[in-house]
Each structure stands twice: as structure tokens, then as C-alpha cells.
Design an enzyme around this catalytic site. Structure first.
Site, PDB file in Angstrom:
ATOM      1  N   ARG A   2       0.834  -1.202   0.000  1.00  0.00           N
ATOM      2  CA  ARG A   2       0.000   0.000   0.000  1.00  0.00           C
ATOM      3  C   ARG A   2       0.869   1.253   0.000  1.00  0.00           C
ATOM      4  O   ARG A   2       0.702   2.128   0.843  1.00  0.00           O
ATOM      5  CB  ARG A   2      -0.912   0.020   1.234  1.00  0.00           C
ATOM      6  CG  ARG A   2      -1.981  -1.024   1.234  1.00  0.00           C
ATOM      7  CD  ARG A   2      -3.192  -0.502   0.464  1.00  0.00           C
ATOM      8  NE  ARG A   2      -4.193  -1.542   0.322  1.00  0.00           N
ATOM      9  CZ  ARG A   2      -5.174  -1.731   1.190  1.00  0.00           C
ATOM     10  NH1 ARG A   2      -5.299  -0.954   2.234  1.00  0.00           N
ATOM     11  NH2 ARG A   2      -6.041  -2.667   0.978  1.00  0.00           N
ATOM     12  N   ARG A   6      -3.908   6.610   1.771  1.00  0.00           N
ATOM     13  CA  ARG A   6      -4.353   7.781   2.538  1.00  0.00           C
ATOM     14  C   ARG A   6      -3.281   8.424   3.401  1.00  0.00           C
ATOM     15  O   ARG A   6      -3.435   9.562   3.824  1.00  0.00           O
ATOM     16  CB  ARG A   6      -5.538   7.387   3.420  1.00  0.00           C
ATOM     17  CG  ARG A   6      -6.834   7.357   2.666  1.00  0.00           C
ATOM     18  CD  ARG A   6      -7.892   6.702   3.483  1.00  0.00           C
ATOM     19  NE  ARG A   6      -7.441   5.371   3.844  1.00  0.00           N
ATOM     20  CZ  ARG A   6      -8.207   4.434   4.405  1.00  0.00           C
ATOM     21  NH1 ARG A   6      -9.450   4.701   4.684  1.00  0.00           N
ATOM     22  NH2 ARG A   6      -7.740   3.248   4.665  1.00  0.00           N
ATOM     23  N   ASP A  51      -7.381  -2.248  -7.272  1.00  0.00           N
ATOM     24  CA  ASP A  51      -7.785  -2.931  -6.042  1.00  0.00           C
ATOM     25  C   ASP A  51      -8.096  -4.384  -6.360  1.00  0.00           C
ATOM     26  O   ASP A  51      -8.586  -4.695  -7.452  1.00  0.00           O
ATOM     27  CB  ASP A  51      -8.996  -2.257  -5.395  1.00  0.00           C
ATOM     28  CG  ASP A  51      -9.164  -2.733  -3.952  1.00  0.00           C
ATOM     29  OD1 ASP A  51      -8.533  -2.148  -3.063  1.00  0.00           O
ATOM     30  OD2 ASP A  51      -9.892  -3.721  -3.730  1.00  0.00           O
ATOM     31  N   TYR A 128     -14.394 -11.986   0.737  1.00  0.00           N
ATOM     32  CA  TYR A 128     -15.166 -10.737   0.538  1.00  0.00           C
ATOM     33  C   TYR A 128     -16.484 -11.015  -0.169  1.00  0.00           C
ATOM     34  O   TYR A 128     -17.518 -10.433   0.178  1.00  0.00           O
ATOM     35  CB  TYR A 128     -14.359  -9.715  -0.263  1.00  0.00           C
ATOM     36  CG  TYR A 128     -13.284  -9.027   0.554  1.00  0.00           C
ATOM     37  CD1 TYR A 128     -13.608  -8.017   1.457  1.00  0.00           C
ATOM     38  CD2 TYR A 128     -11.950  -9.382   0.435  1.00  0.00           C
ATOM     39  CE1 TYR A 128     -12.626  -7.393   2.222  1.00  0.00           C
ATOM     40  CE2 TYR A 128     -10.963  -8.765   1.189  1.00  0.00           C
ATOM     41  CZ  TYR A 128     -11.312  -7.768   2.078  1.00  0.00           C
ATOM     42  OH  TYR A 128     -10.342  -7.165   2.838  1.00  0.00           O
TER      43      TYR A 128
HETATM   44  O1  CP3 Z   1       0.128   1.249  -3.541  1.00  0.00           O
HETATM   45  C1  CP3 Z   1      -0.719   0.351  -3.440  1.00  0.00           C
HETATM   46  O2  CP3 Z   1      -0.439  -0.758  -2.961  1.00  0.00           O
HETATM   47  C2  CP3 Z   1      -2.091   0.692  -3.895  1.00  0.00           C
HETATM   48  C3  CP3 Z   1      -2.851  -0.285  -4.682  1.00  0.00           C
HETATM   49  C4  CP3 Z   1      -3.717  -1.199  -3.826  1.00  0.00           C
HETATM   50  C5  CP3 Z   1      -4.995  -0.851  -3.290  1.00  0.00           C
HETATM   51  N1  CP3 Z   1      -5.546  -1.979  -2.780  1.00  0.00           N
HETATM   52  C6  CP3 Z   1      -5.659   0.473  -3.329  1.00  0.00           C
HETATM   53  C7  CP3 Z   1      -6.582   0.813  -2.208  1.00  0.00           C
HETATM   54  C8  CP3 Z   1      -3.484  -2.538  -3.540  1.00  0.00           C
HETATM   55  C9  CP3 Z   1      -2.243  -3.367  -3.816  1.00  0.00           C
HETATM   56  C10 CP3 Z   1      -4.664  -3.010  -2.879  1.00  0.00           C
HETATM   57  C11 CP3 Z   1      -4.833  -4.417  -2.496  1.00  0.00           C
HETATM   58  C12 CP3 Z   1      -5.928  -4.795  -1.595  1.00  0.00           C
HETATM   59  N2  CP3 Z   1      -7.209  -4.278  -1.535  1.00  0.00           N
HETATM   60  C13 CP3 Z   1      -5.864  -5.881  -0.707  1.00  0.00           C
HETATM   61  C14 CP3 Z   1      -4.676  -6.821  -0.569  1.00  0.00           C
HETATM   62  C15 CP3 Z   1      -3.557  -6.218   0.186  1.00  0.00           C
HETATM   63  C16 CP3 Z   1      -3.818  -6.018   1.661  1.00  0.00           C
HETATM   64  O3  CP3 Z   1      -3.684  -4.879   2.097  1.00  0.00           O
HETATM   65  O4  CP3 Z   1      -4.137  -7.000   2.333  1.00  0.00           O
HETATM   66  C17 CP3 Z   1      -7.100  -5.951  -0.036  1.00  0.00           C
HETATM   67  C18 CP3 Z   1      -7.475  -6.944   1.045  1.00  0.00           C
HETATM   68  C19 CP3 Z   1      -7.940  -4.948  -0.586  1.00  0.00           C
HETATM   69  C20 CP3 Z   1      -9.378  -4.686  -0.259  1.00  0.00           C
HETATM   70  C21 CP3 Z   1      -9.586  -3.307   0.223  1.00  0.00           C
HETATM   71  N3  CP3 Z   1      -9.484  -2.173  -0.564  1.00  0.00           N
HETATM   72  C22 CP3 Z   1      -9.922  -2.884   1.533  1.00  0.00           C
HETATM   73  C23 CP3 Z   1     -10.133  -3.817   2.699  1.00  0.00           C
HETATM   74  C24 CP3 Z   1     -10.046  -1.496   1.496  1.00  0.00           C
HETATM   75  C25 CP3 Z   1     -10.474  -0.578   2.608  1.00  0.00           C
HETATM   76  C26 CP3 Z   1      -9.290  -0.249   3.459  1.00  0.00           C
HETATM   77  C27 CP3 Z   1      -9.537   0.918   4.343  1.00  0.00           C
HETATM   78  O5  CP3 Z   1      -8.694   1.067   5.214  1.00  0.00           O
HETATM   79  O6  CP3 Z   1     -10.502   1.666   4.154  1.00  0.00           O
HETATM   80  C28 CP3 Z   1      -9.726  -1.057   0.194  1.00  0.00           C
HETATM   81  C29 CP3 Z   1      -9.689   0.341  -0.289  1.00  0.00           C
HETATM   82  C30 CP3 Z   1      -8.374   0.764  -0.844  1.00  0.00           C
HETATM   83  N4  CP3 Z   1      -7.760   0.176  -1.910  1.00  0.00           N
HETATM   84  C31 CP3 Z   1      -7.571   1.844  -0.413  1.00  0.00           C
HETATM   85  C32 CP3 Z   1      -6.452   1.886  -1.268  1.00  0.00           C
HETATM   86  C33 CP3 Z   1      -5.314   2.862  -1.272  1.00  0.00           C
HETATM   87  C34 CP3 Z   1      -7.929   2.756   0.751  1.00  0.00           C
HETATM   88  C35 CP3 Z   1      -7.822   4.197   0.451  1.00  0.00           C
HETATM   89  C36 CP3 Z   1      -9.007   4.970   0.042  1.00  0.00           C
HETATM   90  O7  CP3 Z   1     -10.137   4.827   0.557  1.00  0.00           O
HETATM   91  O8  CP3 Z   1      -8.777   5.844  -0.797  1.00  0.00           O
END
Ligand code: CP3
Length: 317
Positions: A2, A6, A51, A128
Site C-alpha cells: 500500500r 491515505r 484494487d 469478501y
Molecule cells: O500502492 C498500493 O499498494 C495501492 C494499490 C492497492 C490498493 N488496494 C488500493 C486501495 C493494492 C495493492 C490493494 C490491495 C488490496 N485491496 C488488498 C490486498 C492487500 C492487503 O492490504 O491486504 C485488499 C485486502 C484490498 C481490499 C480493500 N481495498 C480494503 C479492505 C479497502 C479498505 C481499506 C480501508 O482502510 O478503508 C480497500 C480500499 C483501498 N484500496 C484503499 C487503497 C489505497 C484505501 C484508500 C481509500 O479509501 O482511498
């Protein structure tokens, strides 16, 4: 882990005007976000901005992200009819915007900074799809798995096919390494991992290996079944901080390893964070095949300067 997100002011600024799904759907913006951390942090590789849940749109499950609550699936998978109804689709047609973002990011990145594509592993995606969002206990997922194992295997097989093809398409678009995220697989017992998950992760990674780029197999909480996790595939095995890096490396043999700083160490006073980074580097003993990384995603509370300091420390600066 990540590296865009944010915790970065530049990202938060873009997010004031665009939802997370807007950013993912717009290749220009997604490429811009992909590049943000590379310039600011000085990391050695970029990860495509997307994502793991995006394929749910093509699977017609309905996907949204709500502030504070995370992902929401409108039509979660509850029974065999839901699994049979899942459409087959062409990844280039339905997820072409991800490949376009990869093409743009690759064009804009410095030549010596590789770009990583990724997808969710069958188990983590299924969790999910079945729970309808995030979960701490994975109760519905495990109930589904135990109650209707045939339907479970059908679902994971379909997901494996989707993500395997999706990963290969990302490599064709310019991704130079591919990462499969099995973020929540550590909730399973070793036996259940082998029975209900490993064959499907193996299939996804085998399909991706057609692309002939290095594959990173990511998991957390996998210390109790690390050998089986590694045997599912991947050239690089990613481990979290719940196991010392050298102990994990001894168990995966000749494969490369990724990890494994505790993300919360970035919230500690600098000397403590430095101590933990040095400990990981000492355990890696400068052997080739270690990708220094966090064991899981950067926490939104993290100070960007603390991340930069870790990158510089790892680089020996
Ligand atoms: O630089 C990067 O790694 C960004 C690309 C990326 C995102 N999601 C963008 C994102 C990657 C590699 C992911 C993978 C992802 N998404 C995973 C696997 C990796 C891990 O962390 O376990 C999972 C389980 C997800 C599912 C997901 N997407 C969740 C649970 C959430 C909510 C998280 C939260 O804290 O709100 C997301 C949203 C998400 N995807 C964000 C980002 C940067 C959160 C930021 C936002 O709301 O803008």
C-alpha cells in the site's frame, strides 16, 4: 505494501475530488497515483494502482467503498445458484482500464523502476464475496466452505481462473512482476489450507506463470503452514512479522522472500523503528533474493517521512 494511499497528502488531495473507484477506473489518474510514492519515497519498485476487488464488478456482484467501513458487496454469494450464475468474461474487455493504467504508468516510470501488477487470491476474494465486506471472523466463509464443499471448490476454481488470466494480462500490458494477495488466508488451519485453498492458489499462479515474469505470493499469518503456502507457487514468498525473516526463509528453501516489517513499527519512535529494520536486514544476511517490505499494508496514520527514512536506511544511506 500500500505504498499509495491515505497516509500520503498528495493522494488524499486527489481523493477529495475522486472516489477510490473513480481513481481505479481512470487510467490517467491511476497512473498518476502509481507514480506518487516512487518520487516521494525513493522505493525500488512501483505497484499499479488498482484494487483486488475490481473483478467483482465484472462478476456483477456490485462493489462500493464506504468511508470508514471499507468495501461493500451488494449481492454477496450465498449458495450454489449464486456461484453458477457468475458470468465468464474477457479480462481485457472488462478490466481493460487496469491494463491501460499499467501501460501509462510503465511509460512514465523511470526505466530502472519495475512495475508490479497484482490480483487477489481465490480465498481472500471468496471471503469478501461471501461475507459481503470485511470480516474479522470469516464465519460465513468457513460455514460455506464446510457446509457445501463442492460449491466452495467450484467458486474458488472460477476465481482462480479469473485472477490467473487477469495477472497474465497485466504482464502483457507491461507489469514486470505479479503479486497474488492472499491477505486473510492465515485465518485457516494448516489442514484446511491444504484441502480448501492450496489447489486454487496453485491454479491461479500456474496461469499467471504463462506470463514468464516473477510471481510474488503474499499472505499474512501463514507461519503455521508456510511450506504448503510456498508449495502452491510463487518465485517470492511474502511473510509478515509474526515469524522472524530467517526462520521463514529456512522453511521455504531456495525461493526468494519478501518482508517483513511490522507496519506499526512506522508509528514507533525512530530508534525503535530503526532497530526493527536493522534486525530484518541482519536476518537476511545480504543473501540475494530478499525484497525488503512491510509485512502488510501501511497504516493511514503513518508519517510519510518515517517511510522515507526506512527506505533510506535499507538503501544504506
Ligand atoms: O500502492 C498500493 O499498494 C495501492 C494499490 C492497492 C490498493 N488496494 C488500493 C486501495 C493494492 C495493492 C490493494 C490491495 C488490496 N485491496 C488488498 C490486498 C492487500 C492487503 O492490504 O491486504 C485488499 C485486502 C484490498 C481490499 C480493500 N481495498 C480494503 C479492505 C479497502 C479498505 C481499506 C480501508 O482502510 O478503508 C480497500 C480500499 C483501498 N484500496 C484503499 C487503497 C489505497 C484505501 C484508500 C481509500 O479509501 O482511498
Amino acid at each position: 505494501m500500500r505504498q499509495a494511499g491515505r497516509y500520503m497528502p498528495q493522494y488524499r488531495k486527489l481523493r477529495q475530488r475522486h472516489s477510490i473507484l473513480d481513481l481505479c477506473h481512470n487510467p490517467e489518474l491511476a497512473a498518476e497515483v502509481t507514480l506518487q510514492p516512487v518520487a516521494r519515497l525513493g522505493v525500488d519498485a512501483a505497484i499499479a494502482f488498482a484494487d483486488i476487488l475490481l473483478p467483482f464488478e465484472a462478476l456483477r456482484l456490485g462493489l462500493s467503498f464506504t468511508a470508514g467501513e471499507g468495501p461493500h458487496i451488494d449481492r454477496p454469494i450465498r449458495d450454489a445458484a449464486d456461484v453458477e450464475r457468475l458470468p465468464t468474461f474477457n479480462v481485457d474487455a472488462e478490466l481493460g482500464y487496469v491494463m491501460e493504467a499499467i501501460r501509462l504508468a510503465r511509460r512514465e516510470l523511470p526505466a530502472d523502476v519495475p512495475l508490479i501488477g497484482f490480483a487477489g487470491a481465490p480465498f481472500t476474494l471468496a471471503s469478501y464475496a461471501i461475507e459481503g465486506g470485511a470480516s474479522r471472523t470469516f464465519t460465513k466463509t468457513k460455514q460455506f466452505m464446510y457446509q457445501t464443499p463442492d460449491t466452495w471448490h467450484l467458486l474458488l476454481n472460477k476465481l482462480a481462473e479469473v485472477v490467473g488470466k487477469f495477472l497474465a494480462a497485466q504482464a502483457r500490458a507491461g507489469a514486470q512482476a505479479l503479486q497474488l494477495f492472499d491477505s486473510w488466508v492465515g485465518c485457516l488451519s494448516p489442514d484446511d489450507y491444504r484441502t480448501y485453498v492450496q489447489p486454487h492458489s496453485r491454479k491461479a499462479l500456474a496461469l499467471a506463470s504463462a506470463a514468464k515474469v516473477p510471481l510474488i505470493h503474499f499472505g499474512t499469518g501463514t507461519a503455521t503452514f508456510l511450506e504448503d503456502f510456498a508449495a502452491a507457487g510463487g518465485d517470492v514468498i511474502s511473510v509478515d512479522w509474526r515469524i522472524p525473516l530467517d526462520a521463514a526463509w529456512a522453511r521455504i528453501g531456495e525461493l526468494a522472500i519478501q518482508g517483513n516489517l511490522e507496519p506499526a513499527a512506522l508509528l514507533a519512535p525512530a530508534p525503535e523503528c530503526t532497530r526493527q529494520v536493522r534486525d530484518i536486514l541482519a536476518r537476511a544476511e545480504r543473501r540475494p533474493g530478499h525484497i525488503f517490505n512491510l509485512g502488510h499494508g501501511i497504516l493511514p496514520e503513518t508519517d510519510v517521512a518515517a517511510v522515507r527514512a526506512v527506505v533510506d536506511l535499507v538503501h544504506g544511506g
